[in-house]
Each structure stands twice: as C-alpha cells, then as structure tokens.
Design a protein around this motif. Structure first.
Motif, PDB file in Angstrom:
ATOM      1  N   LEU A 174       1.550  10.465   2.850  1.00  0.00           N
ATOM      2  CA  LEU A 174       2.687   9.553   2.810  1.00  0.00           C
ATOM      3  C   LEU A 174       3.891  10.159   3.523  1.00  0.00           C
ATOM      4  CD1 LEU A 174       3.540   6.798   1.657  1.00  0.00           C
ATOM      5  CD2 LEU A 174       4.322   7.979  -0.399  1.00  0.00           C
ATOM      6  N   TYR A 220       3.334  10.129   7.248  1.00  0.00           N
ATOM      7  CA  TYR A 220       3.537   8.799   7.838  1.00  0.00           C
ATOM      8  C   TYR A 220       5.029   8.515   8.020  1.00  0.00           C
ATOM      9  CZ  TYR A 220       3.751   3.748   8.360  1.00  0.00           C
ATOM     10  OH  TYR A 220       4.036   2.490   8.822  1.00  0.00           O
ATOM     11  N   VAL A 221       5.827   8.850   7.016  1.00  0.00           N
ATOM     12  CA  VAL A 221       7.275   8.627   7.120  1.00  0.00           C
ATOM     13  C   VAL A 221       7.855   9.419   8.288  1.00  0.00           C
ATOM     14  CG1 VAL A 221       9.492   8.924   5.964  1.00  0.00           C
ATOM     15  CG2 VAL A 221       7.527   8.098   4.662  1.00  0.00           C
ATOM     16  N   ILE A 232      -2.531  12.609  -1.016  1.00  0.00           N
ATOM     17  CA  ILE A 232      -1.881  11.303  -0.839  1.00  0.00           C
ATOM     18  C   ILE A 232      -0.397  11.480  -0.534  1.00  0.00           C
ATOM     19  CG2 ILE A 232      -1.224   9.166  -2.009  1.00  0.00           C
ATOM     20  CD1 ILE A 232      -3.849   9.348  -3.571  1.00  0.00           C
ATOM     21  N   ILE A 233       0.250  12.380  -1.276  1.00  0.00           N
ATOM     22  CA  ILE A 233       1.678  12.614  -1.067  1.00  0.00           C
ATOM     23  C   ILE A 233       1.943  13.183   0.322  1.00  0.00           C
ATOM     24  CG2 ILE A 233       3.665  13.966  -1.840  1.00  0.00           C
ATOM     25  CD1 ILE A 233       2.472  13.812  -4.676  1.00  0.00           C
ATOM     26  N   ALA A 288       0.500   4.078  -2.807  1.00  0.00           N
ATOM     27  CA  ALA A 288       0.299   5.492  -2.489  1.00  0.00           C
ATOM     28  C   ALA A 288       1.326   6.366  -3.200  1.00  0.00           C
ATOM     29  CB  ALA A 288       0.385   5.701  -0.976  1.00  0.00           C
ATOM     30  N   ALA A 289       2.577   5.909  -3.225  1.00  0.00           N
ATOM     31  CA  ALA A 289       3.625   6.688  -3.884  1.00  0.00           C
ATOM     32  C   ALA A 289       3.387   6.773  -5.387  1.00  0.00           C
ATOM     33  CB  ALA A 289       4.994   6.069  -3.591  1.00  0.00           C
ATOM     34  N   TRP A 308       0.822  -1.221   0.000  1.00  0.00           N
ATOM     35  CA  TRP A 308       0.000   0.000   0.000  1.00  0.00           C
ATOM     36  C   TRP A 308       0.848   1.261   0.000  1.00  0.00           C
ATOM     37  CZ3 TRP A 308      -4.720  -0.033  -1.533  1.00  0.00           C
ATOM     38  CH2 TRP A 308      -5.503  -1.182  -1.381  1.00  0.00           C
ATOM     39  N   LEU A 309       1.991   1.225   0.656  1.00  0.00           N
ATOM     40  CA  LEU A 309       2.889   2.391   0.601  1.00  0.00           C
ATOM     41  C   LEU A 309       3.381   2.612  -0.827  1.00  0.00           C
ATOM     42  CD1 LEU A 309       5.007   1.877   3.859  1.00  0.00           C
ATOM     43  CD2 LEU A 309       3.321   3.682   3.427  1.00  0.00           C
ATOM     44  N   GLY A 362       0.059   8.819  -6.016  1.00  0.00           N
ATOM     45  CA  GLY A 362       0.237  10.225  -5.655  1.00  0.00           C
ATOM     46  C   GLY A 362       1.073  10.978  -6.667  1.00  0.00           C
ATOM     47  N   ILE A 384       8.765   1.675   0.574  1.00  0.00           N
ATOM     48  CA  ILE A 384       8.190   2.444  -0.529  1.00  0.00           C
ATOM     49  C   ILE A 384       8.906   2.120  -1.833  1.00  0.00           C
ATOM     50  CG2 ILE A 384       7.842   4.776  -1.441  1.00  0.00           C
ATOM     51  CD1 ILE A 384       7.454   5.713   1.464  1.00  0.00           C
ATOM     52  N   THR A 416      11.041   2.372   6.236  1.00  0.00           N
ATOM     53  CA  THR A 416       9.800   2.720   5.547  1.00  0.00           C
ATOM     54  C   THR A 416      10.094   3.217   4.138  1.00  0.00           C
ATOM     55  OG1 THR A 416       8.679   3.260   7.628  1.00  0.00           O
ATOM     56  CG2 THR A 416       7.736   4.173   5.613  1.00  0.00           C
TER      57      THR A 416
END
Length: 351
Positions: free
Chosen positions: A187, A190-191, A183-184, A151-152, A147-148, A155, A220, A216
């Motif tokens: 992300l 989260y990082v 989204i970016i 998202a990358a 999922w990461l 995004g 990604i 993480t």
C-alpha cells in the motif's frame, strides 16, 4: 517490467484464463462455504435463534441502523470522487449520491456487482453525457477506493491482531502477520508510486488517470471510514460475550466480506455467513446468527428495497412529466431543448 505485465495481462485476456480462473475460484469458495455451513449449522436450535432476535434491544438495532446509514452515506463519496477524477465536476452531488446508493445496494444483493452496479450507474450517468467508457472508469476508480480501504483495514488490523485472520484462513499467526506487513508495504509503495509522477492505466479511450499521492490518501481514508461504519454495525449486533474487541470483529468482518465478493454470490450469501461463524467461533452460534440476520436486513434488504422504490418512482414520475411536456408544447421549436434538459434529469439519453 510494466510492459511485461501488460503483455502478460493481454495474453491472459486473449486465452480467457482470468475468466476461467475467476469462475474456478468462485465455485471453490462457494463449495467450501457450503461444507462449512453444513457442519456449523448442525444442531442449531431455530427457536433459540428466534428468541435471540426477540431479545435484541431496540437501541442496538437503532444504533446499527445508524452506522449502516453512515456507511452508505460514505459510499456516495466513492462516486463523487470518481466522477471528479475523470473531470466531470459539473455533475451535482445528488446525482453521485443516487448512483452510488442504488448501484451498490442493488449490486450487493443481486451479485456480480461489477455488471449490475455498472448498469445502474450507466442508467443515471448517461443522461449527463457520460458514455459506457466513462461509466467504466467511474466503476474502476470507485472500486479502487474500496480496495485501498480494504488493504489499509486488513493490513493494520491483522498486524495488530493476526489471530483474527488465523481463525478464518487457518494459517499460523506469524505468517498472517507477515502477510499483513506485506499488504502495508504494498500500500505504501503504491502511494509513493502515484505520488512521484502522474500515472495511468489502460490504453486508448480506456486510459484511466490514477489519482496522485494526496488524492490516493483521501481514497484510503474514504474506504477506511466506510468499512469502519459497516464493521461498527456488525459489532453492535454480535453477542457481547465474549468481548473480542472491535478490531478483531472488524478484521473478521472485512475478511468475510471479501470472501463473499470473491464468490460473486448475491450478498455473499452462504460464504459471508460461513466465514463469520468460523471467525467468531467463541460466540454462541444462535446469538451470532441472530445478529447476522439483523445485519442482513439492515445492510442488504432494507437498502435494496429503498433503491428499487427510488428508481421505480423516479422513472414513473419523470416519465409522466415528459409526457405532459410533450403535450404542452406540440410542434414547438423549444420542445426538443426542454425535453433534452428533462432527459438529463430523468437519466435516459434515449428518451
């Protein structure tokens, strides 16, 4: 705020609201896909699709197969990373590779990959002393990597080509770009969140230690490389004209894949195809269908057959070895120890 989120999640689980919502989403996605397919496939000339398949150059098929193989190779690092993250560096890479390849290829085809893939993983990892909770943690961390990466890719891709997403979700281009930046930002947040201090989710034995900031970022990268290879395989097989560019095809491909996962249908059947046909409406439908059929054979059918063969031969051959071992050492004190070592290789703690 985290405590409030936990209480809300606990309430939703108790009332089975999340389960009911998931079923409703799956049914809705499948229903919409069936409606779209019905209208998109009307007037399709089957003979032209067959002709397009015949005219596909062997070089294209070979290149797409190479990208698919590279994608599945990258998938093995999902499990390698997850197993190392739960502190089991003693499990060799070959075991991680077998578990990842078979669980994903079978889960992709059977559907409900969380359960089917988890069952395959448990069959393999239980031999190395991992219990159901450990396997659940591996599935969670592997899914987090996936999922990461999604998202990358989404995004960044939608931020540069919002019209690609607009072709599927029918939202205004400006709104898709805002969603992409959201989204970016999420992300990045989260990082930063996992980088500042150790983080964990879950309670009691179900607690999972989240990878820190550097790890993480590695997650990604693994996710991006995996999706990149899969998108390249599709890009090679779709029609050359009009040339929409790799990024546009990648965004549409990833979006279609996610919709397929949301539907929980085997291989995203119907949902993935409808999204691709809608997103790549500029392309000739017969040629596009031919490319999608070839992709399904390469990415879904072939790995599934290989996985079933691998697991079947593994059980048959190692089962025969165990029988020979027991005959060769009847009543020996060393037999139980030797069988335990064998059982670890076999992937069955209950043998």
């Amino acid at each position: 705020m985290l405590e409030a989120i936990r209480r809300a999640a606990s309430f939703l689980r108790q009332k089975q609201i999340l389960h009911k919502l998931g079923v409703a989403v799956s049914v809705t996605v499948i229903a919409i896909a069936c409606y779209v397919l019905y209208h998109m496939l009307r007037g399709i000339d089957v003979d032209e699709v067959v002709e397009a398949l015949k005219q596909t150059e062997p070089r294209q098929i070979a290149l797409a197969a190479l990208f698919v193989a590279a994608g599945y190779f990258t998938l093995t690092f999902y499990d390698l990373f997850a197993v190392r993250a739960i502190g089991r560096a003693d499990i060799p890479y070959r075991v991680n590779a077998l578990a990842a390849f078979t669980s994903y290829s079978i889960g992709h085809n059977v559907g409900a990959s969380v359960f089917t893939g988890g069952a395959v993983r448990y069959r393999i990892y239980s031999a190395w002393g991992l219990n159901a909770i450990d396997v659940a943690k591996i599935c969670f961390l592997a899914g987090l990597t996936f999922w990461l990466g999604n998202a990358a890719v989404l995004g960044l891709g939608i931020a540069f080509h919002p019209e690609a997403a607009a072709a599927i979700d029918q939202l205004p281009i400006w709104l898709n770009r805002i969603v992409a930046f959201g989204i970016i930002v999420g992300l990045v947040a989260y990082v930063v969140w996992v980088w500042t201090q150790p983080r964990a989710v879950g309670r009691g034995p179900w607690t999972v230690q989240l990878p820190g900031g550097p790890l993480t970022l590695l997650q990604i990268v693994i996710g991006i490389v995996d999706l990149g290879f899969c998108a390249l395989a599709m890009y090679v097989l779709v029609p050359d004209e009009p040339n929409l560019g790799f990024v546009v095809v990648a965004v549409i491909f990833v979006s279609a894949t996610l919709l397929g996962f949301a539907s929980h249908s085997p291989g995203g059947l119907g949902v993935f195809d409808a999204a691709m046909l809608v997103g790549l409406w500029q392309m000739d439908r017969e040629d596009l269908l031919a490319g999608m059929l070839l992709f399904r054979v390469l990415y879904y059918l072939a790995p599934f057959v290989i996985s079933v063969i691998l697991l079947t031969f593994r059980e048959v051959i190692l089962g025969a070895r165990l029988k020979r071992l027991r005959r060769a050492t009847p009543g020996s004190e060393a037999a139980p120890k030797r069988e335990a070592v064998y059982v670890r290789e076999r992937g069955d703690t209950g043998a």
